[in-house]
Design a protein around this motif. Structure first.
Motif, short mmCIF file in Angstrom:
data_model
loop_
_atom_site.label_atom_id
_atom_site.label_comp_id
_atom_site.label_asym_id
_atom_site.label_seq_id
_atom_site.Cartn_x
_atom_site.Cartn_y
_atom_site.Cartn_z
N ILE A 11 0.85 -1.20 0.00
CA ILE A 11 0.00 0.00 0.00
C ILE A 11 0.88 1.24 0.00
O ILE A 11 1.84 1.34 0.77
CB ILE A 11 -0.92 0.00 1.24
CG1 ILE A 11 -1.85 -1.23 1.21
CG2 ILE A 11 -1.74 1.28 1.31
CD1 ILE A 11 -2.62 -1.44 2.50
N ALA A 12 0.57 2.20 -0.87
CA ALA A 12 1.32 3.45 -0.97
C ALA A 12 0.51 4.58 -0.34
O ALA A 12 -0.71 4.67 -0.55
CB ALA A 12 1.64 3.78 -2.43
N ARG A 13 1.17 5.43 0.43
CA ARG A 13 0.50 6.57 1.06
C ARG A 13 0.46 7.73 0.07
O ARG A 13 1.50 8.22 -0.36
CB ARG A 13 1.20 6.98 2.35
CG ARG A 13 0.43 8.03 3.15
CD ARG A 13 1.18 8.36 4.43
NE ARG A 13 0.52 9.37 5.23
CZ ARG A 13 -0.39 9.14 6.18
NH1 ARG A 13 -0.72 7.87 6.45
NH2 ARG A 13 -0.94 10.12 6.86
N LEU A 14 -0.73 8.16 -0.27
CA LEU A 14 -0.90 9.24 -1.25
C LEU A 14 -0.64 10.58 -0.57
O LEU A 14 -1.12 10.83 0.54
CB LEU A 14 -2.31 9.21 -1.83
CG LEU A 14 -2.54 9.97 -3.14
CD1 LEU A 14 -1.88 9.23 -4.29
CD2 LEU A 14 -4.03 10.11 -3.40
N ILE A 29 -9.42 11.12 3.36
CA ILE A 29 -10.80 11.35 2.97
C ILE A 29 -10.98 12.83 2.60
O ILE A 29 -10.55 13.72 3.33
CB ILE A 29 -11.75 10.95 4.12
CG1 ILE A 29 -11.70 9.43 4.29
CG2 ILE A 29 -13.17 11.43 3.87
CD1 ILE A 29 -12.39 8.92 5.52
N GLY A 30 -11.59 13.07 1.46
CA GLY A 30 -11.74 14.42 0.95
C GLY A 30 -10.83 14.72 -0.22
O GLY A 30 -10.94 15.78 -0.85
N THR A 31 -9.91 13.79 -0.55
CA THR A 31 -9.02 13.98 -1.69
C THR A 31 -9.81 13.92 -2.99
O THR A 31 -10.57 12.97 -3.20
CB THR A 31 -7.93 12.90 -1.70
OG1 THR A 31 -7.18 12.96 -0.48
CG2 THR A 31 -6.99 13.09 -2.88
N VAL A 41 -6.27 11.45 -7.27
CA VAL A 41 -5.90 10.05 -7.08
C VAL A 41 -5.55 9.41 -8.43
O VAL A 41 -4.52 8.73 -8.57
CB VAL A 41 -7.05 9.28 -6.40
CG1 VAL A 41 -6.66 7.81 -6.19
CG2 VAL A 41 -7.42 9.92 -5.07
N PHE A 42 -6.40 9.63 -9.44
CA PHE A 42 -6.13 9.07 -10.76
C PHE A 42 -4.86 9.66 -11.38
O PHE A 42 -4.16 8.99 -12.15
CB PHE A 42 -7.32 9.30 -11.68
CG PHE A 42 -8.38 8.25 -11.56
CD1 PHE A 42 -8.11 6.92 -11.83
CD2 PHE A 42 -9.68 8.59 -11.18
CE1 PHE A 42 -9.09 5.94 -11.73
CE2 PHE A 42 -10.66 7.63 -11.06
CZ PHE A 42 -10.37 6.29 -11.34
N GLN A 43 -4.55 10.89 -11.04
CA GLN A 43 -3.33 11.51 -11.55
C GLN A 43 -2.10 10.73 -11.08
O GLN A 43 -1.15 10.51 -11.85
CB GLN A 43 -3.27 12.96 -11.08
CG GLN A 43 -2.01 13.71 -11.51
CD GLN A 43 -1.96 15.12 -10.92
OE1 GLN A 43 -2.99 15.65 -10.48
NE2 GLN A 43 -0.79 15.71 -10.92
N PRO A 54 -14.97 14.06 -4.37
CA PRO A 54 -13.92 13.61 -3.43
C PRO A 54 -14.04 12.14 -3.06
O PRO A 54 -15.08 11.50 -3.23
CB PRO A 54 -14.19 14.49 -2.20
CG PRO A 54 -15.68 14.67 -2.22
CD PRO A 54 -16.09 14.72 -3.66
N VAL A 55 -12.96 11.61 -2.52
CA VAL A 55 -12.96 10.29 -1.89
C VAL A 55 -13.72 10.41 -0.57
O VAL A 55 -13.49 11.34 0.22
CB VAL A 55 -11.53 9.79 -1.64
CG1 VAL A 55 -11.51 8.56 -0.75
CG2 VAL A 55 -10.84 9.51 -2.96
N VAL A 56 -14.65 9.48 -0.31
CA VAL A 56 -15.43 9.48 0.93
C VAL A 56 -15.20 8.15 1.65
O VAL A 56 -14.46 7.28 1.18
CB VAL A 56 -16.93 9.70 0.62
CG1 VAL A 56 -17.17 11.09 0.07
CG2 VAL A 56 -17.45 8.64 -0.36
#
Length: 571
Positions: free
Chosen positions: A26-29, A308-310, A315-317, A345-347
């Motif tokens: 898992i990578a931390r964005l 959450i909220g990104t 994310v796709f970028q 956003p991501v929820v």
């Protein structure tokens, strides 16, 4: 210990497409330039904002308070400044907006000071309140507030706690990677939940296509040494990750239509929810991040730890979205929903972001008439009759659709997957459900309006009756106008009521006689300018005026001589 496994009816076996997503950890964005944090991210009431534009917030600070018991708090994923509180586009197929708090990170990631909470000594009710304020909700897709499900419920309590690690839908691997890396904390969270539910055993279900996750969980269970923990490997078949289906496989309990698993002593949670419970209670970490699988038409498919909220576009970028992408989906290819735009956003409900392309997901073939082959019924894991639901939904016969248990449909898509006529069956079911819900809302609104109208009428009648009662009470309280004459004979009573002894009555009779005399003299006084009728009206008005003056004078105690002077005819 070998455990007997059961099976559920129906189901399909699509291509899992999971291999490339589990090769890397898992990578931390990193944080985006702006975080868009919706206030409403779960089933239930919308949290109330606790901040205003211009406020500086810290990592973990509550920015939305739970609205009632069926709600959950919302927190800031990092420190920064609130730049807006306004409606923003949500990751929903409707494309509608919802109120959100927009935070501009300051790059310092300064955390709020954590208040110690001794959950070991706290009562179950206090622990549930703490989890509500920590924003912990179900992370398997339903996002139901977890503190509500952590109640023993009806008499008899909970016998079995089921931890869902099946993750059966293609492409999605966030739970798989989480079980590999955080197996011990997941099981610790499960033991806390077991204590709150007073459950006798904990069963962790993992599909057999996740051997690394199953091995990590079994090793963690052995290290914890709790005999009530049992990690069970189940056969891979979609949708084995459905709550009722997994309960059936692990326990053999068949939850019938219209019932809940809690009625049979079983409660089900996702493995990510168990980890969120442990992090909140043991480390004071509210739910501000989650693992998201990014897959499909991207250069670097992977699982990311995302705040959450990104924005989804951010994310796709980082995953390298390819230019020929024609659709974005939140969720998997079977149950996912199309996204209205990359600015959403991501929820908390976002477990997977899937990019579609014509090569990866070819356009659907034209819809053909239903041939009643029954393939959909054989594939339905909920034991429904999908073709009947289809006919009644298409004909807008929603009552009949409900008779065929429309709301027991989990929208897994198995029926549409096997349909030889390429009918998008789930779309019809979703349409029927939304229409029924809309009609129920309209009915509730009409009933509420009727009740308000009836209450208004009742209140008006009540006020009218109260006024009449008060008026009657005042009238009864007034003293009698005439003295009682119980000790006099009828003759004496009549004598007492003669005009000579009753000044007011005599005055009235005199005025009436005067008016009569004046009326008789009208003809003699008639002129060319006034008709006899007009002259009579003038004289009558004058008589009324004089009568009123006489009565006022009498009530003021004026002398009889003054009254006599007023009685003289005018010249």
């Amino acid at each position: 210990m070998l455990r007997k496994l059961f099976s559920f009816n129906g189901g399909v076996k699509p291509d899992p497409n999971k291999g490339a997503l589990t090769r890397e950890p898992i990578a931390r964005l990193p944080l985006p330039p702006q975080l868009i944090i919706p206030l409403h991210q779960h089933i239930g009431g919308t949290p109330r904002p606790l901040v205003k534009v211009g406020d500086r917030v810290l990592h973990g600070q509550r920015i939305g308070a739970a609205d009632g018991n069926v709600s959950s708090a919302v927190h800031a994923p990092t420190s920064g400044t609130v730049v807006a509180i306004e409606p923003r586009l949500m990751p929903h197929a409707s494309g509608l907006s919802s109120m959100a708090v927009v935070i501009e990170p300051d790059g310092q990631d300064q955390r709020i000071e954590r208040e110690p909470f001794d959950w070991h000594a706290a009562t179950p009710g206090e622990v549930r309140d703490y989890l509500r304020d920590a924003g912990v909700v179900g992370l398997g897709g339903a996002v139901f507030p977890s503190h509500l499900k952590l109640s023993p419920g009806k008499a008899g309590g909970t016998d079995t706690l089921v931890l869902n690690g099946a993750e059966c839908e293609p492409f999605i691997t966030c739970d798989d990677m989480l079980m590999r890396s955080e197996a011990e904390d997941i099981l610790r969270g499960a033991l806390v939940m077991q204590k709150m539910l007073a459950a006798k055993q904990v069963l962790v279900g993992v599909e057999d296509n996740k051997p690394e996750a199953a091995a990590a969980l079994k090793a963690a269970a052995a290290a914890l040494g709790d005999a009530s923990l049992d990690v069970v490997v189940v056969p891979t078949r979609y949708p084995a990750g459905g709550a009722k289906q997994l309960i059936r496989v692990l326990t053999g309990i068949e939850v019938p239509h219209g019932s809940r698993s809690t009625d049979y002593g079983v409660q089900c949670f996702n493995v990510a929810t168990a980890l969120a419970v442990w992090n909140a209670l043991e480390h004071g970490e509210p739910l501000t991040r989650r693992i998201v699988t990014v897959a499909g038409n991207v250069d670097r498919p992977r699982n990311f730890d995302v705040a959450i909220g990104t924005p989804i576009g951010f994310v796709f970028q980082h995953a390298g979205l390819k230019p020929d992408t024609d659709k974005l989906i939140m969720g998997g290819p079977m149950m996912g929903i199309p996204l209205p735009g990359v600015e959403a956003p991501v929820v908390k409900a976002t477990n997977c972001l899937l990019a579609s392309s014509p090569a990866l997901f070819p356009p659907p073939e034209p819809e053909l008439p239903c041939i009643r082959c029954g393939e959909c019924a054989r594939a339905c894991p909920a034991d429904l009759q999908p073709f009947e639901l289809y006919w009644h939904s298409r004909a807008r016969n929603f009552g009949r659709a409900q008779e065929y248990h429309l709301f027991d449909c989990i929208e897994c898509g198995c029926c549409a997957y096997v349909c030889p006529s390429h009918i998008p069956l789930v779309d019809y079911y979703r349409y029927a459900k939304s229409e029924i819900w809309a009609r129920e809302r309209d009915k509730d609104a009409a009933d509420s309006a009727r009740e308000r109208f009836e209450f208004r009428n009742w209140r008006a009648e009540r006020e009218k009756e109260e006024k009449a009662a008060k008026l009657a009470a005042r009238s009864a309280a007034k003293p009698a106008a005439k003295p009682a004459a119980t000790d006099k004979s009828p003759a004496e009573g009549e004598a007492a009521a003669t005009p000579a002894e009753d000044p007011k009555k005599a005055l009235i009779e005199a005025a009436m006689a005067r008016a009569k005399a004046q009326k008789e003299a009208v003809a003699a006084k008639n002129t060319d300018t006034l008709t006899p009728a007009q002259q009579a009206q003038v004289e009558a008005a004058e008589a009324r005026r004089k009568l009123a003056a006489d009565m006022v004078a009498t009530s003021s105690g004026e002398t009889t001589s003054e009254t006599a002077t007023a009685d003289k005819p005018t010249e």
